[in-house]
Scaffold this motif. Structure first.
Motif, mmCIF file in Angstrom:
data_model
loop_
_atom_site.group_PDB
_atom_site.id
_atom_site.type_symbol
_atom_site.label_atom_id
_atom_site.label_comp_id
_atom_site.label_asym_id
_atom_site.label_seq_id
_atom_site.Cartn_x
_atom_site.Cartn_y
_atom_site.Cartn_z
ATOM 1 N N ALA A 54 66.708 64.254 -14.767
ATOM 2 C CA ALA A 54 67.864 63.993 -15.604
ATOM 3 C C ALA A 54 67.941 65.316 -16.447
ATOM 4 O O ALA A 54 67.191 65.618 -17.060
ATOM 5 C CB ALA A 54 67.749 62.857 -16.646
ATOM 6 N N PHE A 55 69.098 65.764 -16.338
ATOM 7 C CA PHE A 55 69.579 67.052 -17.349
ATOM 8 C C PHE A 55 70.222 66.743 -18.409
ATOM 9 O O PHE A 55 70.784 65.813 -18.731
ATOM 10 C CB PHE A 55 70.391 67.935 -16.139
ATOM 11 C CG PHE A 55 69.569 68.723 -15.119
ATOM 12 C CD1 PHE A 55 68.814 69.879 -15.172
ATOM 13 C CD2 PHE A 55 69.466 67.811 -13.747
ATOM 14 C CE1 PHE A 55 68.277 70.512 -14.082
ATOM 15 C CE2 PHE A 55 68.507 68.367 -12.829
ATOM 16 C CZ PHE A 55 67.852 69.647 -12.984
ATOM 17 N N LYS A 82 70.714 64.838 -4.105
ATOM 18 C CA LYS A 82 71.919 64.210 -4.550
ATOM 19 C C LYS A 82 72.061 64.027 -5.920
ATOM 20 O O LYS A 82 71.150 63.701 -6.676
ATOM 21 C CB LYS A 82 72.125 62.699 -3.800
ATOM 22 C CG LYS A 82 72.170 62.914 -2.161
ATOM 23 C CD LYS A 82 72.283 61.669 -1.644
ATOM 24 C CE LYS A 82 72.275 62.009 0.021
ATOM 25 N NZ LYS A 82 72.254 60.463 0.575
ATOM 26 N N VAL A 83 73.309 64.425 -6.383
ATOM 27 C CA VAL A 83 73.684 64.144 -7.775
ATOM 28 C C VAL A 83 74.049 62.747 -7.712
ATOM 29 O O VAL A 83 75.001 62.354 -7.069
ATOM 30 C CB VAL A 83 74.699 65.001 -8.274
ATOM 31 C CG1 VAL A 83 75.223 64.725 -9.641
ATOM 32 C CG2 VAL A 83 74.063 66.447 -8.276
ATOM 33 N N ASP A 84 73.826 62.000 -8.776
ATOM 34 C CA ASP A 84 74.080 60.349 -8.857
ATOM 35 C C ASP A 84 75.535 60.576 -9.373
ATOM 36 O O ASP A 84 75.989 60.908 -10.340
ATOM 37 C CB ASP A 84 73.176 59.928 -9.818
ATOM 38 C CG ASP A 84 73.549 58.447 -10.066
ATOM 39 O OD1 ASP A 84 74.583 57.853 -9.602
ATOM 40 O OD2 ASP A 84 72.826 57.770 -10.797
ATOM 41 N N PRO A 85 76.641 59.985 -8.452
ATOM 42 C CA PRO A 85 77.953 59.802 -8.609
ATOM 43 C C PRO A 85 78.166 58.997 -10.183
ATOM 44 O O PRO A 85 79.026 59.179 -10.711
ATOM 45 C CB PRO A 85 78.662 59.194 -7.596
ATOM 46 C CG PRO A 85 77.522 58.650 -6.808
ATOM 47 C CD PRO A 85 76.340 59.131 -7.277
ATOM 48 N N VAL A 90 72.230 63.338 -13.442
ATOM 49 C CA VAL A 90 70.885 62.866 -12.696
ATOM 50 C C VAL A 90 70.945 63.571 -11.393
ATOM 51 O O VAL A 90 72.102 63.211 -10.583
ATOM 52 C CB VAL A 90 70.647 61.628 -12.739
ATOM 53 C CG1 VAL A 90 69.364 61.129 -12.053
ATOM 54 C CG2 VAL A 90 70.654 60.941 -14.210
ATOM 55 N N MET A 91 69.873 64.291 -10.667
ATOM 56 C CA MET A 91 69.758 64.786 -9.499
ATOM 57 C C MET A 91 68.391 64.102 -8.751
ATOM 58 O O MET A 91 67.450 64.386 -9.667
ATOM 59 C CB MET A 91 69.929 66.278 -9.390
ATOM 60 C CG MET A 91 69.878 66.760 -8.056
ATOM 61 S SD MET A 91 70.411 68.420 -7.956
ATOM 62 C CE MET A 91 69.440 69.213 -9.473
ATOM 63 N N HIS A 106 61.232 72.635 -7.618
ATOM 64 C CA HIS A 106 62.297 73.854 -7.623
ATOM 65 C C HIS A 106 63.611 73.287 -7.917
ATOM 66 O O HIS A 106 64.043 72.589 -6.927
ATOM 67 C CB HIS A 106 62.195 74.726 -6.339
ATOM 68 C CG HIS A 106 60.885 75.500 -5.884
ATOM 69 N ND1 HIS A 106 60.522 76.497 -6.353
ATOM 70 C CD2 HIS A 106 59.998 74.594 -4.823
ATOM 71 C CE1 HIS A 106 59.108 76.638 -5.647
ATOM 72 N NE2 HIS A 106 59.246 75.411 -5.111
ATOM 73 N N TRP A 107 64.277 73.557 -8.803
ATOM 74 C CA TRP A 107 65.433 72.991 -9.257
ATOM 75 C C TRP A 107 66.423 74.237 -9.475
ATOM 76 O O TRP A 107 66.067 75.375 -10.118
ATOM 77 C CB TRP A 107 65.464 71.974 -10.497
ATOM 78 C CG TRP A 107 64.779 72.422 -11.695
ATOM 79 C CD1 TRP A 107 63.561 72.450 -12.152
ATOM 80 C CD2 TRP A 107 65.489 73.141 -12.764
ATOM 81 N NE1 TRP A 107 63.621 73.106 -13.273
ATOM 82 C CE2 TRP A 107 64.537 73.440 -13.902
ATOM 83 C CE3 TRP A 107 66.805 73.388 -13.143
ATOM 84 C CZ2 TRP A 107 65.140 74.031 -14.992
ATOM 85 C CZ3 TRP A 107 67.182 74.202 -14.110
ATOM 86 C CH2 TRP A 107 66.354 74.637 -15.311
ATOM 87 N N VAL A 108 67.722 73.959 -9.224
ATOM 88 C CA VAL A 108 68.760 74.883 -9.461
ATOM 89 C C VAL A 108 69.979 73.900 -10.327
ATOM 90 O O VAL A 108 70.299 72.845 -9.619
ATOM 91 C CB VAL A 108 69.639 75.668 -8.333
ATOM 92 C CG1 VAL A 108 70.780 76.304 -8.937
ATOM 93 C CG2 VAL A 108 68.563 76.497 -8.037
ATOM 94 N N ALA A 109 70.503 74.165 -11.571
ATOM 95 C CA ALA A 109 71.356 73.271 -12.181
ATOM 96 C C ALA A 109 72.650 74.155 -12.294
ATOM 97 O O ALA A 109 72.386 75.044 -13.145
ATOM 98 C CB ALA A 109 70.779 72.490 -13.252
ATOM 99 N N VAL A 110 73.637 73.722 -12.020
ATOM 100 C CA VAL A 110 74.994 74.467 -11.990
ATOM 101 C C VAL A 110 75.959 73.368 -12.891
ATOM 102 O O VAL A 110 76.232 72.224 -12.440
ATOM 103 C CB VAL A 110 75.620 75.047 -10.836
ATOM 104 C CG1 VAL A 110 76.795 75.547 -11.078
ATOM 105 C CG2 VAL A 110 74.676 75.868 -10.142
ATOM 106 N N ALA A 111 76.352 73.854 -14.195
ATOM 107 C CA ALA A 111 77.385 72.939 -14.810
ATOM 108 C C ALA A 111 78.682 73.132 -14.335
ATOM 109 O O ALA A 111 79.050 73.896 -13.528
ATOM 110 C CB ALA A 111 77.082 73.434 -16.255
#
Length: 126
Positions: A54-55, A82-85, A90-91, A106-111
């Motif tokens: 959770a971001f 998958k990002v939770d629709p 949350v991914m 390993h995570w990559v988060a793009v706003a």
């Protein structure tokens, strides 16, 4: 002789300056970072069915990713994260049964505004 008096900023000008300052401060926080991680960083667990993070803000699904590698660097995730629709902050990604060992998430988060952050953290399967 003409005297020009400067009365300072008017109310509309002050509101404009405040709005610009508020926008600039908000854009400094546009980067998203993990808030909670499952399994948690450095946890020792039985084989988890998934990794879920959770971001601190919403994610852009097309550019965000989540993978898991073993100690040798072999990718253990066979499906795309998958990002939770229903909750776009949350991914998650499903995992096969993992044998005992050391793993790295390993995570990559793009706003949505394009700001990108990335990181990694370990966990162990007993």
């Amino acid at each position: 002789m003409k005297v020009i008096q400067h009365t300072g900023l008017g109310v509309a000008q002050k509101l404009f300056v405040f709005a610009v300052a508020a926008f600039m401060a908000g854009s400094a926080f546009a980067h998203v970072f993990p808030k909670t991680e499952e399994p948690a960083a450095s946890a020792v667990v039985t084989s988890p069915a998934q990794v879920r993070i959770a971001f601190t803000g919403p994610l852009e699904p097309a550019f965000s990713s989540l993978t898991v590698t073993n100690a040798e660097g072999t990718q253990m995730t066979a499906v795309k994260a998958k990002v939770d629709p229903a909750n776009t902050s949350v991914m998650s990604v499903g995992l096969p049964v993992l044998p005992a060992g050391h793993y790295i998430v390993h995570w990559v988060a793009v706003a949505p505004d394009g700001h990108r952050t990335q990181g990694q953290y370990p966990f162990d399967v007993k």
